[in-house]
Scaffold this motif. Structure first.
Motif, PDB file in Angstrom:
ATOM      1  N   ASN A 207       0.824  -1.202   0.038  1.00 30.11           N
ATOM      2  CA  ASN A 207       0.017   0.131  -0.160  1.00 30.11           C
ATOM      3  C   ASN A 207       0.657   1.158  -0.003  1.00 30.11           C
ATOM      4  OD1 ASN A 207      -3.039  -0.168   0.028  1.00 30.11           O
ATOM      5  ND2 ASN A 207      -2.675  -1.528   1.844  1.00 30.11           N
ATOM      6  N   HIS A 208       0.334   2.404  -0.268  1.00 32.48           N
ATOM      7  CA  HIS A 208       0.948   3.721  -0.376  1.00 32.48           C
ATOM      8  C   HIS A 208       1.198   3.992   1.107  1.00 32.48           C
ATOM      9  CE1 HIS A 208       1.741   8.041  -1.213  1.00 32.48           C
ATOM     10  NE2 HIS A 208       1.741   7.753  -2.456  1.00 32.48           N
ATOM     11  N   ALA A 209       2.302   4.238   1.478  1.00 29.81           N
ATOM     12  CA  ALA A 209       2.878   4.742   2.826  1.00 29.81           C
ATOM     13  C   ALA A 209       2.316   5.945   3.167  1.00 29.81           C
ATOM     14  CB  ALA A 209       4.236   4.591   2.955  1.00 29.81           C
ATOM     15  N   GLY A 210       1.841   6.974   2.218  1.00 29.20           N
ATOM     16  CA  GLY A 210       1.528   8.154   2.739  1.00 29.20           C
ATOM     17  C   GLY A 210      -0.087   8.253   2.845  1.00 29.20           C
ATOM     18  N   THR A 211      -0.700   7.769   1.881  1.00 28.21           N
ATOM     19  CA  THR A 211      -2.072   7.748   1.715  1.00 28.21           C
ATOM     20  C   THR A 211      -2.976   6.654   2.435  1.00 28.21           C
ATOM     21  OG1 THR A 211      -2.364   6.365  -0.336  1.00 28.21           O
ATOM     22  CG2 THR A 211      -1.886   8.742  -0.496  1.00 28.21           C
ATOM     23  N   THR A 212      -2.477   5.594   3.090  1.00 25.93           N
ATOM     24  CA  THR A 212      -3.296   4.503   3.478  1.00 25.93           C
ATOM     25  C   THR A 212      -3.158   4.692   5.241  1.00 25.93           C
ATOM     26  OG1 THR A 212      -2.257   3.238   1.711  1.00 25.93           O
ATOM     27  CG2 THR A 212      -3.412   2.143   3.719  1.00 25.93           C
ATOM     28  N   PRO A 213      -4.175   5.076   5.756  1.00 27.20           N
ATOM     29  CA  PRO A 213      -4.147   5.169   7.334  1.00 27.20           C
ATOM     30  C   PRO A 213      -3.847   3.792   7.630  1.00 27.20           C
ATOM     31  CG  PRO A 213      -6.232   5.826   6.286  1.00 27.20           C
ATOM     32  CD  PRO A 213      -5.529   5.232   5.122  1.00 27.20           C
ATOM     33  N   MET A 214      -3.174   4.037   9.008  1.00 23.08           N
ATOM     34  CA  MET A 214      -2.764   3.033   9.716  1.00 23.08           C
ATOM     35  C   MET A 214      -3.504   1.770   9.887  1.00 23.08           C
ATOM     36  SD  MET A 214       0.771   3.880  10.153  1.00 23.08           S
ATOM     37  CE  MET A 214       1.349   2.201  11.175  1.00 23.08           C
ATOM     38  N   TYR A 216      -5.835   0.573   8.040  1.00 20.31           N
ATOM     39  CA  TYR A 216      -6.061   0.013   6.691  1.00 20.31           C
ATOM     40  C   TYR A 216      -4.932  -0.994   6.347  1.00 20.31           C
ATOM     41  CZ  TYR A 216     -10.318   2.675   5.758  1.00 20.31           C
ATOM     42  OH  TYR A 216     -11.568   3.247   5.642  1.00 20.31           O
ATOM     43  N   ARG A 217      -3.850  -0.823   7.019  1.00 24.78           N
ATOM     44  CA  ARG A 217      -2.507  -1.423   6.573  1.00 24.78           C
ATOM     45  C   ARG A 217      -2.393  -2.808   6.802  1.00 24.78           C
ATOM     46  NH1 ARG A 217       2.236   3.115   6.649  1.00 24.78           N
ATOM     47  NH2 ARG A 217       0.613   4.856   5.995  1.00 24.78           N
ATOM     48  N   ASN A 256       8.547   3.976   0.182  1.00 24.41           N
ATOM     49  CA  ASN A 256       7.105   4.622   0.709  1.00 24.41           C
ATOM     50  C   ASN A 256       6.019   3.453   0.257  1.00 24.41           C
ATOM     51  OD1 ASN A 256       7.809   4.577  -2.159  1.00 24.41           O
ATOM     52  ND2 ASN A 256       6.821   6.611  -2.747  1.00 24.41           N
ATOM     53  N   VAL A 257       6.313   2.638   0.165  1.00 25.39           N
ATOM     54  CA  VAL A 257       5.617   1.354  -0.266  1.00 25.39           C
ATOM     55  C   VAL A 257       5.381   0.404   1.136  1.00 25.39           C
ATOM     56  CG1 VAL A 257       4.984  -0.627  -1.363  1.00 25.39           C
ATOM     57  CG2 VAL A 257       5.758   1.436  -2.535  1.00 25.39           C
ATOM     58  N   VAL A 258       4.298   0.323   1.873  1.00 21.94           N
ATOM     59  CA  VAL A 258       3.848  -0.744   2.957  1.00 21.94           C
ATOM     60  C   VAL A 258       4.372  -2.135   2.308  1.00 21.94           C
ATOM     61  CG1 VAL A 258       2.459  -1.753   4.402  1.00 21.94           C
ATOM     62  CG2 VAL A 258       2.377   0.600   3.835  1.00 21.94           C
ATOM     63  N   GLU A 294      -2.546  -8.320  12.921  1.00 24.54           N
ATOM     64  CA  GLU A 294      -2.029  -7.487  11.695  1.00 24.54           C
ATOM     65  C   GLU A 294      -2.781  -7.956  10.309  1.00 24.54           C
ATOM     66  OE1 GLU A 294      -0.119  -5.257  12.387  1.00 24.54           O
ATOM     67  OE2 GLU A 294       0.457  -5.713  14.579  1.00 24.54           O
TER      68      GLU A 294
ATOM     69  N   GLN B 175      -5.909   7.875  -4.044  1.00 20.79           N
ATOM     70  CA  GLN B 175      -4.662   7.061  -4.112  1.00 20.79           C
ATOM     71  C   GLN B 175      -4.783   6.419  -2.802  1.00 20.79           C
ATOM     72  OE1 GLN B 175      -1.857  10.290  -5.614  1.00 20.79           O
ATOM     73  NE2 GLN B 175      -0.879   8.133  -6.418  1.00 20.79           N
ATOM     74  N   PRO B 177      -7.711   4.702   0.829  1.00 23.22           N
ATOM     75  CA  PRO B 177      -8.846   3.844   0.780  1.00 23.22           C
ATOM     76  C   PRO B 177      -9.990   4.740   1.415  1.00 23.22           C
ATOM     77  CG  PRO B 177      -7.438   3.333   2.572  1.00 23.22           C
ATOM     78  CD  PRO B 177      -6.594   4.330   1.687  1.00 23.22           C
ATOM     79  N   GLN B 193       0.455  16.726   3.746  1.00 25.56           N
ATOM     80  CA  GLN B 193       1.056  16.345   4.777  1.00 25.56           C
ATOM     81  C   GLN B 193       2.483  16.443   4.883  1.00 25.56           C
ATOM     82  OE1 GLN B 193      -0.126  12.463   6.328  1.00 25.56           O
ATOM     83  NE2 GLN B 193       0.662  11.354   4.796  1.00 25.56           N
ATOM     84  N   VAL B 242       1.499   8.812  10.344  1.00 23.24           N
ATOM     85  CA  VAL B 242       1.670   7.502   9.689  1.00 23.24           C
ATOM     86  C   VAL B 242       3.123   7.029   9.577  1.00 23.24           C
ATOM     87  CG1 VAL B 242      -0.588   7.264   8.265  1.00 23.24           C
ATOM     88  CG2 VAL B 242       1.642   8.373   7.471  1.00 23.24           C
ATOM     89  N   ASN B 244       6.152   3.893   8.014  1.00 24.52           N
ATOM     90  CA  ASN B 244       6.259   2.814   7.353  1.00 24.52           C
ATOM     91  C   ASN B 244       7.839   2.528   7.323  1.00 24.52           C
ATOM     92  OD1 ASN B 244       5.675   0.495   5.377  1.00 24.52           O
ATOM     93  ND2 ASN B 244       6.684   1.856   3.810  1.00 24.52           N
ATOM     94  N   ASP B 267       9.730   5.889   6.839  1.00 24.38           N
ATOM     95  CA  ASP B 267       8.819   6.929   6.192  1.00 24.38           C
ATOM     96  C   ASP B 267       7.683   7.268   7.098  1.00 24.38           C
ATOM     97  OD1 ASP B 267       6.428   8.119   4.923  1.00 24.38           O
ATOM     98  OD2 ASP B 267       6.857   7.233   3.074  1.00 24.38           O
ATOM     99  N   ARG B 269       5.046  10.519   8.385  1.00 20.12           N
ATOM    100  CA  ARG B 269       4.037  11.737   7.893  1.00 20.12           C
ATOM    101  C   ARG B 269       3.318  12.146   8.779  1.00 20.12           C
ATOM    102  NH1 ARG B 269       3.959  10.387   1.448  1.00 20.12           N
ATOM    103  NH2 ARG B 269       5.167   8.614   1.326  1.00 20.12           N
ATOM    104  N   GLY B 336      -2.179  12.308   1.539  1.00 16.20           N
ATOM    105  CA  GLY B 336      -1.176  11.419   1.878  1.00 16.20           C
ATOM    106  C   GLY B 336       0.084  11.623   0.881  1.00 16.20           C
TER     107      GLY B 336
END
Lengths: 392, 392
Positions: A207-214, A216-217, A256-258, A294, B175, B177, B193, B242, B244, B267, B269, B336
């Motif tokens: 997942n995107h490490a900036g746009t994905t809330p914790m 949701y990961r 920047n990728v989970v 997790e 980008q 969820p 952010q 967040v 990562n 990462d 943010r 994000g």
């Protein structure tokens, strides 16, 4: 012996069945013959030199190996073979012929650095590994053990295991820090601890490490690190348990990728099989929690599994008494590393004698054991060997 | 547009200044001319199509980018450019000439996949990056941006920043969820952010994983995993933070060797600069504890650092009101990810409009936004653009 394959930094490189191993074997063969031993080479290249007793009773076997890892030290293995040789020479010089013969042995490919698996010469000796299987093992260049034994001239003609010893004794450096930290002394080794090596794969979701809330990961990296910390906590709970995560990789591996996947190795050891099994069960429970919390999938694949191998209580006691008779400090301890002795212990009463490794350095050119400790260890080997060789 | 560079799996590959990017630019140029826009190409290849207003007041600028990552989707960037074009075409078809002109822009190299850094076209537009510096940037084959702009025929003659817009608006997929999980709707983006990327090196000591008791170890792997769990715990404590860890490697990387070194990326943010700084200070304190307790040395090297970029409250409110006027659900949210809008926001009042990404998939051929959401987003863009273009 340390001059053969010397790497110039204090260390040695005598990989099994290499030209350096051949030179080391040639030198050992010369020394065995010089002190009058009857030398036999078996079909896996194990070298046996026999010092006669005044009966034909089963011999006391003493030895170790002379091969090294790629960047090894002077002491690992060679100490046990040369001290065994010294034992025979000392008896000869003193004109002593014990009741039982001594058999001085140098096992082939203990290290497993060039040919896997390790402790091969002893496994073939006991029949755990067949000669045909052993001959077919190849190195990274595709050269086989069978061909390399022939090439260096050490494909012998006697059957491995042709002797059934009365006892097996191995002097070795500790390869750990305990004796050194305690100010020296002798280790009377009570056995080799149980070991479980696992490769663990954790599947989460990238997942995107900036746009994905914790929340949701499904982070494979967080799950992997939780597991490492749980293994570490388990070593605090269970006395004598050791755990190591030596390798870890995340996929796709971008800042920047989970991570969708984590791959790690786990090395877990304990002197007692049941305790190690208990630790494994406890880990499995924790892995289930990690999977649920997790939202990842964890798979464990065994890489290696060895049961604990206890040594013979009578031989351990004999080592202790020999050390005390020489006014040496002695403590019982478990071997953290593998040795030919753990294989020999499955067919004959066995124990090991440890001497200190300064700072615990092992498989390292800086590996070092003080001369006084080498002498002390050799004297314990001599004394114990004589006691055992006089037994009825 | 999605047919150009189509990868056959639903995705697109139009790396900046590649042949596919040229084909995409050619098509965009054709569409701009077809609806009667006056087209200008600036010296960094940004493409601007101007729809006239009935005054010469500063234009309302709408746009995004058409380059993609190596394995990207159809929507990222292209949606914002094509919806901006659609806005101009709709006004033309309706015979509406607003007070202010519209400037439709496609920025060069937003993704930074072929040429680093990313968001380059907007940085050159605002003067944050000089043209000379930009021209000298090379890809992994050594080809420069200057040469590639010339090769594909998009080295224009107007100065970047030749227009000073009244406002900048960018429609983009989320980008992430959040909107999808909440059942759709429009995001009125309040800003981008703050971000801190770090590479963390941990130095411990290599040791034998079998023979070294736990309390003698200085394990880089345990220290690294402690740090990951501390960062994770910090995201529980600090709302909106967040974290990562996307990359991790141990040296020497053997199952039975306690790692001497761990290297990882972090990462971190948060929408607020001060809160992110507070999280960094908290981590630094924890790192000090890890250093003392695990007897390791930890070094952090900044890989990237961006301050939070708030958008203009008036433009955000205008987006919200437009969405409500269209009977759409709308929520304020922080971006994000990085966008050209955060650079434009430093020189002109700016906001962004987000539409849902199904399951938050991004930089992925499966990236998807429903047609109804695309239409809703384009209508919010149109409505907001008209409001802004009628402003005095």
């Amino acid at each position: 012996m340390a001059r053969i394959g010397a790497t110039g930094d204090g260390g040695c490189r005598r990989l099994a069945l290499s030209d350096e191993d051949r030179q080391g074997r040639d030198r050992l063969l010369g020394w065995m013959r010089k002190i009058g031993l009857e030398v036999r080479i078996d079909k896996i290249g194990n070298m046996i030199g026999i010092y006669p007793g005044h009966t034909d009773a089963a011999p006391v076997m003493l030895g170790s190996h002379i091969d090294t890892v790629a960047s090894g030290g002077k002491y690992d293995g060679a100490l046990g073979v040369l001290a065994a040789l010294e034992t025979a020479e000392t008896l000869r010089d003193a004109g002593i012929s014990p009741r039982r013969p001594l058999a001085i042995i140098a096992f082939t490919n203990e290290e497993g650095s060039r040919f896997q698996p390790d402790i091969l010469g002893s496994c073939v000796w006991t029949g755990d590994t067949s000669l045909d299987d052993a001959y077919r093992i190849v190195d990274s260049e595709g050269k086989s053990i069978g061909d390399e034994l022939r090439r260096i001239g050490y494909l012998g003609d006697v059957e491995p295991g042709f002797l059934q010893p009365h006892a097996y004794l191995e002097l070795h450096i500790e390869q750990g820090p305990i004796l050194d930290a305690e100010g020296g002394g002798i280790g009377a080794v009570t056995g080799v601890q149980a070991l479980w090596w696992s490769e663990i794969n954790i599947e989460g979701e990238a997942n995107h490490a900036g746009t994905t809330p914790m929340h949701y990961r499904r982070s494979a990296s967080v799950a992997a690190c939780r597991l490492v910390m749980i293994a570490r906590a388990l070593t605090d709970e269970i006395d004598g348990l050791v755990a190591n995560v030596g390798r870890m990789a995340f996929d796709p591996g971008n800042v920047n990728v989970v991570p969708r996947r984590a791959t790690m190795t786990l090395d877990l050891r304990h002197p007692d099989d049941a305790t190690l099994s208990g630790a494994e069960r406890s880990l499995a429970t924790s892995i289930g929690e990690i999977e649920r919390q997790e939202r990842v999938v964890v798979e464990c694949k065994d890489l290696a599994r060895f049961a604990a191998q206890p040594f013979d209580s009578r031989i351990i006691q004999c080592v202790e008494e020999s050390a005390k008779a020489l006014d040496l400090n002695v403590r019982r301890m478990v071997s953290g590393a593998s040795h030919d002795a753990q294989i020999m212990a499955t067919v004959t009463p066995t124990a090991m004698i440890f001497v200190p490794s300064v700072k615990g350095l092992s498989h390292n050119p800086q590996e070092f054991t003080r001369d006084e400790d080498v002498v002390a260890g050799a004297n314990v080997l001599l004394t114990t060997a004589i006691r055992l060789a006089e037994e009825a």
